[in-house]
Scaffold this active site. Structure first.
Site, PDB file in Angstrom:
ATOM      1  CB  SER A   1      -0.873   0.028   1.254  1.00  9.95           C
ATOM      2  OG  SER A   1      -1.590   1.243   1.343  1.00  9.95           O
TER       3      SER A   1
ATOM      4  CE1 TYR B   1      -4.253  -2.327   5.057  1.00  2.00           C
ATOM      5  CE2 TYR B   1      -3.870  -0.005   4.572  1.00  2.00           C
ATOM      6  CZ  TYR B   1      -4.048  -1.312   4.140  1.00  2.00           C
ATOM      7  OH  TYR B   1      -4.002  -1.586   2.790  1.00  2.00           O
TER       8      TYR B   1
ATOM      9  CB  ALA C   1       2.276  -0.377  11.483  1.00  4.21           C
TER      10      ALA C   1
ATOM     11  CE  LYS D   1      -1.706  -3.905   3.002  1.00  8.15           C
ATOM     12  NZ  LYS D   1      -1.704  -5.109   2.145  1.00  8.15           N
TER      13      LYS D   1
HETATM   14  N1  LIG Z   1      -8.694  -0.616  -1.821  1.00  3.45           N
HETATM   15  C1  LIG Z   1      -7.699   0.184  -1.480  1.00  3.45           C
HETATM   16  O1  LIG Z   1      -7.833   1.432  -1.440  1.00  3.45           O
HETATM   17  C2  LIG Z   1      -6.332  -0.409  -1.183  1.00  3.45           C
HETATM   18  C3  LIG Z   1      -5.249   0.481  -1.113  1.00  3.45           C
HETATM   19  C4  LIG Z   1      -3.987  -0.034  -0.831  1.00  3.45           C
HETATM   20  C5  LIG Z   1      -3.815  -1.387  -0.652  1.00  3.45           C
HETATM   21  N2  LIG Z   1      -4.904  -2.238  -0.714  1.00  3.45           N
HETATM   22  C6  LIG Z   1      -4.646  -3.659  -0.496  1.00  3.45           C
HETATM   23  O2  LIG Z   1      -5.108  -4.382  -1.599  1.00  3.45           O
HETATM   24  C7  LIG Z   1      -5.349  -5.740  -1.212  1.00  3.45           C
HETATM   25  C8  LIG Z   1      -6.671  -6.196  -1.775  1.00  3.45           C
HETATM   26  O3  LIG Z   1      -7.706  -5.430  -1.196  1.00  3.45           O
HETATM   27  P1  LIG Z   1      -8.961  -4.876  -2.019  1.00  3.45           P
HETATM   28  O4  LIG Z   1      -8.862  -3.396  -2.020  1.00  3.45           O
HETATM   29  O5  LIG Z   1      -9.089  -5.586  -3.307  1.00  3.45           O
HETATM   30  O6  LIG Z   1     -10.161  -5.213  -0.989  1.00  3.45           O
HETATM   31  P2  LIG Z   1     -11.155  -6.466  -0.921  1.00  3.45           P
HETATM   32  O7  LIG Z   1     -12.072  -6.475  -2.100  1.00  3.45           O
HETATM   33  O8  LIG Z   1     -11.752  -6.394   0.442  1.00  3.45           O
HETATM   34  O9  LIG Z   1     -10.188  -7.724  -1.078  1.00  3.45           O
HETATM   35  C9  LIG Z   1      -9.560  -8.384  -0.030  1.00  3.45           C
HETATM   36  C10 LIG Z   1      -9.822  -9.873  -0.212  1.00  3.45           C
HETATM   37  O10 LIG Z   1      -9.023 -10.566   0.725  1.00  3.45           O
HETATM   38  C11 LIG Z   1      -9.821 -11.596   1.282  1.00  3.45           C
HETATM   39  N3  LIG Z   1      -9.272 -11.855   2.612  1.00  3.45           N
HETATM   40  C12 LIG Z   1      -9.223 -11.042   3.692  1.00  3.45           C
HETATM   41  N4  LIG Z   1      -8.607 -11.657   4.705  1.00  3.45           N
HETATM   42  C13 LIG Z   1      -8.258 -12.884   4.255  1.00  3.45           C
HETATM   43  C14 LIG Z   1      -7.582 -14.000   4.829  1.00  3.45           C
HETATM   44  N5  LIG Z   1      -7.151 -14.013   6.097  1.00  3.45           N
HETATM   45  N6  LIG Z   1      -7.397 -15.086   4.054  1.00  3.45           N
HETATM   46  C15 LIG Z   1      -7.823 -15.139   2.776  1.00  3.45           C
HETATM   47  N7  LIG Z   1      -8.461 -14.123   2.181  1.00  3.45           N
HETATM   48  C16 LIG Z   1      -8.672 -13.012   2.925  1.00  3.45           C
HETATM   49  C17 LIG Z   1     -11.252 -11.085   1.295  1.00  3.45           C
HETATM   50  O11 LIG Z   1     -12.201 -12.142   1.186  1.00  3.45           O
HETATM   51  P3  LIG Z   1     -12.805 -12.893   2.477  1.00  3.45           P
HETATM   52  O12 LIG Z   1     -13.207 -11.796   3.444  1.00  3.45           O
HETATM   53  O13 LIG Z   1     -13.953 -13.678   1.929  1.00  3.45           O
HETATM   54  O14 LIG Z   1     -11.716 -13.753   2.991  1.00  3.45           O
HETATM   55  C18 LIG Z   1     -11.276 -10.253   0.019  1.00  3.45           C
HETATM   56  O15 LIG Z   1     -11.708 -11.026  -1.091  1.00  3.45           O
HETATM   57  C19 LIG Z   1      -5.269  -5.758   0.320  1.00  3.45           C
HETATM   58  O16 LIG Z   1      -4.019  -6.290   0.710  1.00  3.45           O
HETATM   59  C20 LIG Z   1      -5.363  -4.288   0.687  1.00  3.45           C
HETATM   60  O17 LIG Z   1      -4.729  -4.005   1.909  1.00  3.45           O
HETATM   61  C21 LIG Z   1      -6.148  -1.776  -0.975  1.00  3.45           C
END
Ligand SMILES: NC(=O)c1ccc[n+]([C@@H]2O[C@H](COP(=O)([O-])OP(=O)(O)OC[C@H]3O[C@@H](n4cnc5c(N)ncnc54)[C@H](OP(=O)(O)O)[C@@H]3O)[C@@H](O)[C@H]2O)c1
Length: 233
Positions: free
Chosen positions: A138, A150, A152, A154
């Protein structure tokens, strides 16, 4: 058996992971996606029309047994593994001085331990294909924010990416750290609203992930930070 390349994406049933999975399937990859929720994975497979090249596996990215089983099942089903994407992650959206610690254990285990477990479980297979590891970090892993617990986690991903690269590059395995800025995904559901300003789409981040994965042999893209225009920090 097909010799098309194979990717395993944790948390690939929604958001960025799902967009990467869709783009890789379109490019001819075979893809495994994991997640904790069976319904979410089933919905994703249905949305895509149950393509032959898609395998969905229920399991937690924070449990070594589940991660190892996902790698083993992928190898059994597809015969090889070329890319792993440590994408599963979430934010409790609170602060170290005023937040609720009961949510932090699962966040730290998923965001920090999870990528390490995936690397450990897949490295032998990746050595064989001279494959690639992608870690989804992130912008919050580069820019401190007031009390950002959070963030931290990342920052730890930022460190893990380079520490891993320095070990596995000798084995011909690439490491790419993709650090998204604000992106419109279910990540923000638990925050209660989308953050202000212009947001990236999951597909716009997936474009960078797939670009890095599809570099020619011998080229290793290491760190990619992608913000929406207008995000100052
Ligand atoms: N969206 C943003 O603005 C943003 C910005 C920077 C970084 N990110 C990073 O991008 C990555 C993807 O996030 P996203 O934005 O695409 O959000 P998201 O749609 O909520 O995707 C996260 C996915 O991870 C799964 N998940 C969560 N905990 C898990 C675990 N312990 N084991 C297996 N699966 C798990 C969730 O499904 P289940 O709950 O069904 O397990 C969900 O499908 C994350 O690492 C997030 O920190 C996002």
């Amino acid at each position: 058996m097909s010799d098309a390349p194979v990717a395993l994406i944790t948390g690939g049933g929604s958001g960025i992971g799902a967009a990467v999975a869709r783009q890789l399937l379109d490019a001819g990859y075979r893809v495994t996606v994991t997640g904790r929720g069976e319904a979410r994975l089933r919905g994703f497979a249905e949305e895509l029309g149950h393509p032959d090249g898609l395998l969905t596996i229920v399991g937690s990215a924070a449990e070594y047994g589940d991660v190892q089983a996902a790698v083993d099942t992928t190898l059994k089903s597809f015969g090889r593994l070329d890319t792993v994407v440590a994408n599963a992650g979430f934010a409790t959206h609170d602060t170290v001085a005023e937040g609720d610690p009961s949510g932090w254990t699962e966040m730290v285990l998923t965001n920090v331990l999870g990528p390490a477990l995936l690397i450990r479980a897949s490295i032998d297979a990746l050595k064989e294909t001279r494959g690639r590891i992608v870690l989804v970090g992130s912008v919050a892993g580069f820019v401190p924010g007031p009390g950002n617990i959070y963030g931290a986690t990342k920052w730890a991903v930022t460190g893990l990416a380079e520490n891993t690269r320095r070990q596995v590059t000798d084995w011909g395995v690439g490491v790419t750290h993709i650090a998204p800025g604000r992106t419109e995904t279910p990540f923000w559901d638990s925050y209660g609203s989308l953050p202000p300003g212009h947001l990236l789409t999951a597909d716009q981040i997936a474009d960078s992930v797939v670009w890095a994965i599809r570099q020619p042999e011998g080229v290793d893209v290491n760190t990619v930070v992608v913000r929406p225009i207008g995000q100052p920090n």
